[in-house]
Design a protein around this motif. Structure first.
Motif, PDB file in Angstrom:
ATOM      1  N   LEU A   1      46.202  21.234  26.784  1.00 60.20           N
ATOM      2  CA  LEU A   1      44.817  20.834  26.597  1.00 60.20           C
ATOM      3  C   LEU A   1      44.366  21.129  25.175  1.00 60.20           C
ATOM      4  CD1 LEU A   1      42.212  19.831  28.015  1.00 60.20           C
ATOM      5  CD2 LEU A   1      41.641  22.230  28.395  1.00 60.20           C
ATOM      6  N   LYS A   2      43.790  20.125  24.512  1.00 59.74           N
ATOM      7  CA  LYS A   2      43.298  20.317  23.153  1.00 59.74           C
ATOM      8  C   LYS A   2      41.989  21.086  23.180  1.00 59.74           C
ATOM      9  CE  LYS A   2      45.323  16.070  21.247  1.00 59.74           C
ATOM     10  NZ  LYS A   2      45.031  14.802  20.563  1.00 59.74           N
ATOM     11  N   GLU A   3      41.704  21.792  22.045  1.00 59.20           N
ATOM     12  CA  GLU A   3      40.519  22.634  22.023  1.00 59.20           C
ATOM     13  C   GLU A   3      39.228  21.833  21.999  1.00 59.20           C
ATOM     14  OE1 GLU A   3      40.447  25.169  18.640  1.00 59.20           O
ATOM     15  OE2 GLU A   3      40.493  23.550  17.204  1.00 59.20           O
ATOM     16  N   GLY A   4      39.275  20.564  21.635  1.00 53.81           N
ATOM     17  CA  GLY A   4      38.065  19.759  21.628  1.00 53.81           C
ATOM     18  C   GLY A   4      37.801  19.058  22.939  1.00 53.81           C
TER      19      GLY A   4
ATOM     20  N   SER B   1      42.222  21.607  17.347  1.00 58.74           N
ATOM     21  CA  SER B   1      41.396  20.414  17.148  1.00 58.74           C
ATOM     22  C   SER B   1      41.926  19.495  16.061  1.00 58.74           C
ATOM     23  CB  SER B   1      39.959  20.815  16.827  1.00 58.74           C
ATOM     24  OG  SER B   1      39.918  21.609  15.658  1.00 58.74           O
ATOM     25  N   ASP B   2      42.690  20.037  15.108  1.00 50.97           N
ATOM     26  CA  ASP B   2      43.277  19.203  14.056  1.00 50.97           C
ATOM     27  C   ASP B   2      44.662  18.689  14.446  1.00 50.97           C
ATOM     28  OD1 ASP B   2      44.781  21.487  13.938  1.00 50.97           O
ATOM     29  OD2 ASP B   2      44.391  21.912  11.824  1.00 50.97           O
ATOM     30  N   SER B   3      44.986  18.805  15.749  1.00 50.40           N
ATOM     31  CA  SER B   3      46.261  18.357  16.328  1.00 50.40           C
ATOM     32  C   SER B   3      47.453  19.255  15.975  1.00 50.40           C
ATOM     33  CB  SER B   3      46.584  16.905  15.924  1.00 50.40           C
ATOM     34  OG  SER B   3      45.579  16.026  16.421  1.00 50.40           O
TER      35      SER B   3
ATOM     36  N   THR C   1      41.612  28.584  23.184  1.00 51.67           N
ATOM     37  CA  THR C   1      41.420  28.480  21.738  1.00 51.67           C
ATOM     38  C   THR C   1      40.069  29.080  21.367  1.00 51.67           C
ATOM     39  OG1 THR C   1      40.392  26.300  21.909  1.00 51.67           O
ATOM     40  CG2 THR C   1      42.784  26.364  21.615  1.00 51.67           C
ATOM     41  N   VAL C   2      39.954  29.565  20.148  1.00 50.21           N
ATOM     42  CA  VAL C   2      38.732  30.254  19.750  1.00 50.21           C
ATOM     43  C   VAL C   2      37.526  29.322  19.815  1.00 50.21           C
ATOM     44  CG1 VAL C   2      39.899  31.998  18.364  1.00 50.21           C
ATOM     45  CG2 VAL C   2      39.211  29.860  17.299  1.00 50.21           C
TER      46      VAL C   2
END
Length: 288
Positions: free
Chosen positions: A5-8, A54-56, A103-104
């Motif tokens: 899962l991506k942070e965004g 978030s920047d992949s 993620t933070v």
């Protein structure tokens, strides 16, 4: 949470750490982290778990990038498990909380619609949000080494509030209440409430959050005089000037304070700001 899962990403009904860490103890977090660390020693390194930022950027979870960080400063034994960036071994990109890596940036989110405005820090989840805002967002990502001073870690019982807006934490401030000890090595106590740190994330500056927190500070303590810790930046002076423009009858309310704020350790902000050219400075920059 899905391991990729991506942070965004945002899932409907998804709870973030600040939402579910309301009745959880520090000991429970530490037990979960120790179990994970023991298991990590036996994980197949050819197929590591990955966190996608978030920047992949993909950050692999392996024993060389994982370590404990003190939640309340180096003198405190309470700690949380962090994953560090391959590019910067001092920059945490995720924290391990009750069986999952977060993620933070997701740690700074909430799915609770009632969590809005300026709210006092009381739960372990809110303490972790405060830690991330201070030690990761400000100190690692946004602090200007030439102009800004780092904040100390906030203690486990420090009075602090987080500013929430649209499902995210945008800033915080902390206070040394009147009567509290100056530090653990002193018997001296603060003579008035002193705001000892305030921070608004760069992406939210100019939206009035710093002024909102200053107003909240004044209303929360309702003293004849309140302090802001020395040295104030010019941006902080400008924010105080805006406050005093709205409330010109309170020219003797705000004081720049050194030490515990005795009568010879405080300086009237209204008078000092009159001697400064504050036009070029934006409000809500970090204040040590």
């Amino acid at each position: 949470m899905d391991r990729h899962l991506k942070e965004g990403d945002f899932l409907i009904g998804m709870k973030f750490p600040v939402d579910f860490l309301t009745n959880v103890s520090q000991a429970e977090l530490e037990v979960s982290a120790h179990v994970y660390m023991n298991n990590l020693l036996y994980v197949n390194t050819d197929c590591p778990e990955q966190i996608i930022l978030s920047d992949s950027t993909k950050v692999s979870v392996d024993i060389s990038r994982v370590g404990y960080v003190p939640l309340y400063g180096s003198g405190d034994k309470k700690s949380i498990l962090a994953l560090f960036s391959p590019a910067d071994p001092l920059a945490a990109v995720a924290l391990y909380l009750l069986g999952k890596w977060w993620t933070v940036d997701n740690i700074l989110k909430t799915s609770d619609l009632a969590r809005d405005g300026i709210i006092e820090v009381t739960t372990i989840g809110e303490r972790i949000v405060l830690y991330v805002l201070n030690r990761v967002i400000y100190r690692v990502r946004e602090m200007n080494s030439e102009e800004d001073l780092p904040f100390l870690c906030h203690g486990g019982k420090d009075y602090a509030k987080i500013c929430w807006c649209n499902g995210g934490a945008v800033g915080f401030y902390s206070v040394k209440p009147s009567g509290s000890l100056y530090n653990c090595f002193s018997t001296k106590r603060y003579q008035l409430p002193v705001m000892d740190s305030i921070f608004v994330r760069k992406c939210h500056r100019g939206d009035g959050f710093g002024l909102q927190m200053l107003k909240n500070f004044v209303l929360s303590f309702q003293h004849d005089s309140v302090g802001l810790r020395y040295p104030l930046t010019k941006a902080m002076y400008k924010m105080c000037e805006k406050y005093l423009c709205q409330y010109p009858e309170y020219t003797d309310l705000l004081w720049e304070v050194e030490g515990v704020g005795g009568l010879n350790q405080r300086f009237n902000i209204a008078k000092r700001s009159q001697t400064m050219d504050l036009r070029a400075f934006s409000c809500a920059a970090p204040h040590p």
